[in-house]
Design an enzyme around this catalytic site. Structure first.
Site, PDB file in Angstrom:
ATOM      1  N   TYR A   1      58.863  61.045   9.716  1.00  0.00           N
ATOM      2  CA  TYR A   1      57.418  60.962   9.487  1.00  0.00           C
ATOM      3  C   TYR A   1      56.983  59.498   9.553  1.00  0.00           C
ATOM      4  CZ  TYR A   1      57.547  65.841   7.953  1.00  0.00           C
ATOM      5  OH  TYR A   1      57.704  67.213   7.916  1.00  0.00           O
ATOM      6  N   GLU A   2      55.812  59.263  10.108  1.00  0.00           N
ATOM      7  CA  GLU A   2      55.355  57.875  10.265  1.00  0.00           C
ATOM      8  C   GLU A   2      55.180  57.176   8.923  1.00  0.00           C
ATOM      9  OE1 GLU A   2      51.718  58.460  12.493  1.00  0.00           O
ATOM     10  OE2 GLU A   2      50.507  58.430  10.694  1.00  0.00           O
ATOM     11  N   SER A   3      55.138  57.963   7.859  1.00  0.00           N
ATOM     12  CA  SER A   3      55.035  57.380   6.519  1.00  0.00           C
ATOM     13  C   SER A   3      56.314  56.679   6.086  1.00  0.00           C
ATOM     14  CB  SER A   3      54.704  58.480   5.514  1.00  0.00           C
ATOM     15  OG  SER A   3      55.672  59.517   5.575  1.00  0.00           O
TER      16      SER A   3
END
Lengths: 243, 300, 300, 243
Positions: A41-43
């Site tokens: 996830y880009e998080s």
């Protein structure tokens, strides 16, 4: 549509997961045929195994029990720009026949009719993912001759330049999966209809598309969801966040 | 020397009208307490900087604090729109936008935190972003001859960085999603560390690999438990997803949003007041179930 | 799917004559076990890459494995010279040197690990380094017009990365001094993770912020306790400073160094054999006194 | 020399500590007049409080109980290049009157008489530290008209270019502390003798220096170590690693 997208994922794939339908598709694939799918996830969560369907890509359930949590700088530089992401998923408000996506604005950027959220990580996912899957519901408003704004590059720019000429390392869109059917992209980078959903005709696809639809020589039926998969999907999304 | 002050003091002292303010945190560690204090103190003409403006910037925009927005994704994650933001852009044209992708804005922080004037990245080819943002330029690689995109360094006047624990000097530790907290802190001219737990320096020194921000770059420390609600803090409290869903209706209606600000921001003196209003039952629902990791050995 | 093999298998399979090999670790986590196996397997014409060549590269040079050295500081820290290295450079002229400063070489790893062809840095002005290293070039900042130094990306064929613990897939965690382990691993084409402790994936997942290298970029995992002696592993064993001091005399005398290699490298089949020779008493002296940190909470 | 160097440090200074005498000077200052000195090592330790005198800059004692341990990338980019390091310490095999240092090679780089270790972090410390302290024992071999190789830049390059012209952000050398005396650097960047060690004459300094020594109008005595400080130093270095 979610099921069809899930079938694009192979066990062991490293997938950059966006919010919404891609999230559901990835978690469906992980629960069925691709248990070793590595969800990124880009998080910053790598190898996430969310125990609840995440509402956002920054949900705390993505952190707990993940393989790694890294800075966003590492996600974008060491994972994405380094070319380690096998599969990316994107949707948008507008798509054109070359797979260019708009998630920024309807109308003029400086004087917009509808201001959309913008790129987030979509631009760099489209630039760098080795395979890019697009998931969108078909409508004339969404499937347009020319995007009002290109947020994420497809196979060709408006000026005709190819990905290579634009310096884009990733593979570009490999499938455009819709509720009415599935498009592949041919060697020139243009969308070609290859699958039709059950009970849908080419005419219906054309009616929902702002460009002249090109069809493959042989149109395959889009695989349907059996009851077992449907039950699995309901179990993954008990609150009906996405279904 | 203790740098601990109240949120009111920190904001009054460090944030001036016209400043550029970065309030970071990606879904995680978004300091709503600081955002609300900016609103209460009626800060004006701010350049507000965040990858994801989120509800906290929707509130700041509605309250008239923001003149310019530097951002890369302006929505309500998993829910829909930020309507105060949209009204300002679509109807009032009252907000100057400087727009990036996540990687693009993050790269500005990377340059700013590294003491470089620019940062190179492979991005933006074939998109419309460079047409609307003249800050996106390019350099030619001196080895391969290929063109790479660049963004300029950003050095905000003030960074507000929330973390799980910090000591009185601002040595701050965080875990879970990092966002760009470290890059933002090093890039900025003044740093406010807001912490869930104020701990002794011994606690920091017992696990030094967890330190994200060293105290010597920190101006002020604010001890503000539950300072992120409705955002979350891993190991402390969950994200209040219901609040995010409900915001759709609140922010869609301008008058209702104004009433919400009156009630939840202007109507309370500080975070403690906000939490009292929120109620113990809601806090109990959101309190994290413990999931403690084992320690590691730093001996030699 | 387990990637665990012996050091012998890992080196035989992944390192070929003529390869570029980066064995990282800054004072901490230097994998001497891998270096000795390279010597035993008589690898030849290697490009050896390290910020600090250290004793392990002095041994590799003495054993004739190294054709080219990419480095930034070639000494015996706190003691003196690496004499095999000096003989090769001063007397034999048998080693091609590619020389950087620490930041310069690190920047090559940063570029390599980030998928960029170069990295910009403010450095080298007024020094002689660019005269002896044509890889040091410059770009002009597209915003300020100032000239910045650049280095090209480096992408070694093989990285050898030692860590405190890893699982069978190579998800690796380390603490204490990081060196450039992460950057080296992401920059390289093949990665060997060498670990003090082989743990279940649950241990990794219980503290995900400590993960330095994700398993999916790792080719092979080697479980090699005490694999770094005379370097050290925080929480496991101390640096053998006496060994470093003694090396001055060993390496100064070519014949004595050859005998040392015969005895401690060629004369033992593997790391277990080396440790047996080292002796339990020495190991007991070097074993770290416990200094355990508390865990943190990952709940929600 | 160590004592004189320690006196250059102010409480609260952020110091980039090299190995050897600087290490001893910094730990002496921390034990005496500057308890809040923040010691940063290029190995990644920040706010270190070593319980034994570190043999190397990567000693495990620098990690235990430090305020932070960060990657070397962060040390060089976020701490040093960002301009956060107040004081740097360097020594070398050769120094010239402008404070240029050589720690790379005696003779020609390609065919060296003596191969020295090289830069390590010395080049970037000299480029970026706000104040740079040089510590070296005087001799004609070390204090040279022109360095065989410039590893770390001083105030002026051989071609006469100033730090500003060379694009060097840090302040450059502020003191050159030797066993025989102390040099400051004047506005043109040239070393000027300002202090003499006890019992040392200007003639003795000149005899140990390869360039013509310039003297300040008034020469001060170099402060001497009293018994208390000497005892403190012996306690810091019981193994006589540096003394």
């Amino acid at each position: 549509m979610v099921y069809r997208a899930a079938r694009e994922l192979r066990d062991g794939d490293v997938v950059f997961v966006g919010i919404g339908l891609p999230n559901l598709a990835c978690n469906l694939a992980r629960a069925t045929h691709a248990p070793s799918l590595c969800l990124i996830y880009e998080s910053g969560a790598v190898g996430a195994v969310p125990q609840r369907l995440p509402v956002s890509i920054g949900d705390p359930a993505l952190v707990t029990d993940s393989l790694a949590v890294v800075s966003q700088a590492d996600i974008f530089q060491c994972y994405l720009q380094r070319g380690l992401i096998g599969v990316g998923f994107l949707g948008g408000a507008q798509v054109d026949r070359f797979g260019n996506l708009n998630t920024t604005v309807v109308g003029d950027w400086a004087a917009p009719k509808i201001r959309l959220p913008g790129s987030g990580g979509a631009c760099e996912i489209a630039v760098h993912a080795q395979r890019l899957l697009l998931i969108m519901r078909m409508s004339k408003r969404a499937f347009v001759e020319t995007c009002d704004f290109v947020t994420s590059p497809g196979h060709r720019a408006a000026n005709g330049k190819t990905r290579r000429e634009l310096g884009l390392p990733g593979g570009g869109p490999t499938r455009l999966i819709t509720d009415l059917g599935v498009f592949d992209f041919d060697a020139t980078g243009e969308a070609v209809l290859t699958e039709l959903a059950q009970g849908v005709t080419v005419e219906q696809v054309q009616a929902a598309c702002g460009w002249t639809v090109r069809c493959a020589a042989q149109l395959e039926p889009m695989p349907t969801v059996d009851e077992a998969v449907a039950a699995r999907l309901r179990a993954l999304d008990p609150q009906r966040l996405y279904l | 020397m203790s740098k601990v002050v109240s949120m009111r003091e920190a904001i009054a002292e460090l944030v001036h009208d016209g400043d550029s303010v970065c309030l970071d945190g990606f879904t995680h560690l978004i300091c709503f307490a600081a955002g609300h204090e900016l609103i209460r103190q009626k800060k004006r003409r701010l350049t507000a900087i965040r990858l994801t403006p989120d509800l906290v910037f929707d509130q700041l925009i509605a309250a008239g604090c923001v003149e310019r927005l530097v951002f890369s994704w302006g929505g309500n994650p998993g829910v829909g729109s930020l309507h105060a933001f949209r009204r300002a852009v679509e109807r009032d044209r009252s907000l100057t936008l400087e727009e990036y992708s996540h990687f693009g804005l993050l790269a500005r922080f990377l340059a700013g935190s590294s003491g470089l004037p620019f940062w190179p990245l492979k991005n933006f080819g074939g998109t419309s972003l460079p047409e609307v943002n003249p800050a996106l330029r390019s350099v030619v690689c001196p080895y391969t001859g290929e063109a790479l995109a660049t963004v300029p360094a950003i050095n905000p006047d003030v960074a507000i960085v929330h973390c799980q624990r910090a000591d009185e000097e601002g040595n701050a530790q965080a875990w879970g999603l990092y966002g760009a907290q470290k890059e933002v802190a090093f890039a900025s001219k003044r740093v406010v560390v807001v912490t869930e737990e104020l701990v002794s320096t011994d606690v920091i020194r017992a696990d030094p690999n967890r330190t994200l921000v060293p105290g010597f770059i920190v101006s002020r420390v604010v001890h503000e438990p539950w300072g992120c609600h409705p955002s979350y803090v891993q190991g402390h409290y969950d994200r209040d997803n219901d609040f995010y869903v409900a915001w759709e209706d609140v922010s869609r209606d301008e008058a209702r949003l104004a009433r919400w600000l009156d009630e939840w921001v202007y109507g309370v003196p500080d975070r403690a007041g906000y939490l009292q209003k929120l109620g113990a039952a809601r806090q109990a629902q959101l309190t994290a179930k413990p999931r403690r990791s084992a320690g590691v050995d730093y001996g030699f």
